[in-house]
Scaffold this motif. Structure first.
Motif, PDB file in Angstrom:
ATOM      1  N   ASP A   1      -1.109  -5.000  -7.707  1.00 51.44           N
ATOM      2  CA  ASP A   1      -1.831  -3.777  -8.114  1.00 51.44           C
ATOM      3  C   ASP A   1      -2.974  -3.781  -9.297  1.00 51.44           C
ATOM      4  O   ASP A   1      -2.927  -4.789  -9.707  1.00 51.44           O
ATOM      5  CB  ASP A   1      -0.629  -2.978  -8.777  1.00 51.44           C
TER       6      ASP A   1
ATOM      7  N   PRO B   1      -7.555  -4.829   0.937  1.00 53.79           N
ATOM      8  CA  PRO B   1      -6.894  -3.913   0.259  1.00 53.79           C
ATOM      9  C   PRO B   1      -5.833  -3.222   1.339  1.00 53.79           C
ATOM     10  O   PRO B   1      -5.747  -3.811   2.591  1.00 53.79           O
ATOM     11  CB  PRO B   1      -8.082  -2.988   0.594  1.00 53.79           C
TER      12      PRO B   1
ATOM     13  N   LEU C   1     -12.868  -0.913  -5.223  1.00 55.10           N
ATOM     14  CA  LEU C   1     -11.668  -0.859  -5.595  1.00 55.10           C
ATOM     15  C   LEU C   1     -11.478  -0.095  -7.165  1.00 55.10           C
ATOM     16  O   LEU C   1     -12.333  -0.043  -7.559  1.00 55.10           O
ATOM     17  CB  LEU C   1     -10.715  -2.012  -5.656  1.00 55.10           C
TER      18      LEU C   1
ATOM     19  N   ASP D   1      -5.178   0.968  -7.236  1.00 63.37           N
ATOM     20  CA  ASP D   1      -5.143   0.370  -5.709  1.00 63.37           C
ATOM     21  C   ASP D   1      -4.372  -0.855  -5.486  1.00 63.37           C
ATOM     22  O   ASP D   1      -4.215  -1.670  -6.342  1.00 63.37           O
ATOM     23  CB  ASP D   1      -6.471   0.117  -5.157  1.00 63.37           C
TER      24      ASP D   1
END
Length: 421
Positions: free
Chosen positions: A290, A326, A361, A365
């Protein structure tokens, strides 16, 4: 090929969205694909079809009991390098006659454990080890099957820390001394010579060093047989690399490797053992993390994530590259941003990537480190008093935690404060 693919804008492990696992177990965590493990194992089995062979998984790459059972149920043998790994293999249901014991520093206790529990062979790496094994075997009224690991002085053109077949490396006996060492082994009543072992390194992306080593092995087989030794098995080690950086040329396929083995050694009538680890496990796993913060620096932006060097040490130890993607698939044409991807550990070495071009990001995310199934969880530590992270196995549309994250109380309770403090 692996089974971590985008589907409907989300990164999946087989048929499970990785975001669903993150919500269930928390981050960071390792996730493995059962289908990828079994597929990669089967590639080696197919590559050696037509030859008498056994594929022994090098379990130092990933030794979770669930993974060992998964591969053992497919027929895999195991290559172990410690008494602990031997115990893990047996606990996973792997029979002793499918376990090969390698490593330069086997202790008498480890030898005794393997002899009494069942062993396929010891890959002996020195004359002192040979003497020790002979003594242990005689004390148990047993005979230990051995292959002697020879060092062919072949530069595998791999990372300095994972090269194992040069004369300056600690592994094996010099191939130039093989005849006298085998002659001595033949005089020891607690040992039975069955073959020769070689392993020249890890993450090899060219077949030429393998072929050079195996040609020396073939020549040595003929010499030792002429000396009267019954050489029936050749252990070729492992080492075939994987494409960590997807933009680079792919390493040779297992089928290419198998064809080379057949061409170089196929006429010797020997059983062939190979010990792949990284190629079976590497692309079978990802590390999910994370984003905690995006920090603006003087001349760069830092992507600070909740995974750290204690969870995945390869970049800090080897300067290793991992694709970082991602979990939400970027829209086509998304402009990339440059980040240094770092963890929270109090070390500048806790850096996974520098100047890495990634989609923009933000905090919250999720990202996945690809090719993290080998030498990830097995090399993890609790540095900075960070708990070992969970390991999760996916099969189709189901997943299970195969190693839970310890609680802080469990970590603290392993320590003992003496009464006199």
């Amino acid at each position: 090929m692996d089974h971590f693919l985008y589907r409907n804008g989300q990164l999946y492990a087989e048929d499970v969205p990785l975001a669903d696992i993150a919500a269930a177990v928390g981050t960071p965590f390792y996730c493995y694909s059962a289908a990828t493990f079994t597929r990669h194992y089967q590639l080696f089995v197919d590559a050696l079809s037509g030859m008498d062979h056994l594929v022994c998984y090098a379990m130092k790459a990933n030794s979770n009991l669930a993974i060992l059972k998964l591969l053992g149920d497919q027929g895999a043998g195991m290559d172990v390098v410690s008494g602990g790994e031997y115990r893990r293999a047996r606990a996973a249901g792997v029979p002793g006659d499918k376990i090969v014991f390698s490593g330069v520093g086997k202790t008498a206790d480890e030898m005794r454990l393997a002899l009494t529990g069942g062993i396929r062979q010891f890959n002996v790496e020195s004359e002192p080890e040979m003497e020790a094994l002979n003594a242990v075997a005689l004390s148990l009224n047993m005979v230990a099957p051995i292959a002697v690991r020879v060092n062919p002085d072949i530069d595998a053109n791999t990372h300095e820390k994972i090269a194992t077949g040069r004369k300056e490396d600690k592994f094996g006996i010099p191939i130039s001394r093989a005849r006298e060492v085998y002659a001595h082994a033949a005089t020891l009543p607690g040992l039975k010579i069955i073959g020769i072992d070689v392993h020249i390194g890890s993450q090899l992306v060219d077949l030429a060093p393998f072929e050079a080593a195996y040609r020396k092995l073939g020549e040595l087989t003929a010499v030792l047989r002429a000396d009267g030794h019954d050489i029936t098995r050749l252990d070729l080690g492992g080492g075939l690399g994987i494409p960590y950086e997807r933009s680079n040329a792919d390493p040779p396929l297992p089928s290419d490797y198998g064809a080379m083995v057949q061409r170089v050694l196929g006429d010797l009538g020997c059983e062939i053992e190979i010990e792949p680890g990284r190629l079976i496990a590497g692309n079978s796993g990802v590390l999910v993390s994370d984003v905690i913060y995006v920090k603006q620096g003087e001349d760069r932006d830092f992507l600070i994530i909740d995974a750290a060097m204690n969870d995945l040490i390869r970049p800090a130890m080897y300067g290793a590259y991992h694709d970082i993607v991602p979990l939400v698939e970027p829209a086509p044409g998304t402009e990339k941003h440059m980040y240094d991807v770092v963890g929270p550990v109090c070390e500048s070495g806790d850096t996974f990537a520098k100047r890495r071009a990634m989609p923009p990001l933000k905090a919250g995310d999720l990202v996945a480190f690809r090719s993290a199934g080998a030498y990830g969880a097995v090399m993890a530590s609790e540095y900075n008093s960070r708990p070992l992270i969970p390991e999760v196995l996916v099969s189709g549309d189901q997943f299970a935690v195969i190693r839970a994250r310890p609680t802080f109380d469990e970590m603290l309770n392993r320590d003992t404060i003496p009464e006199w403090l």
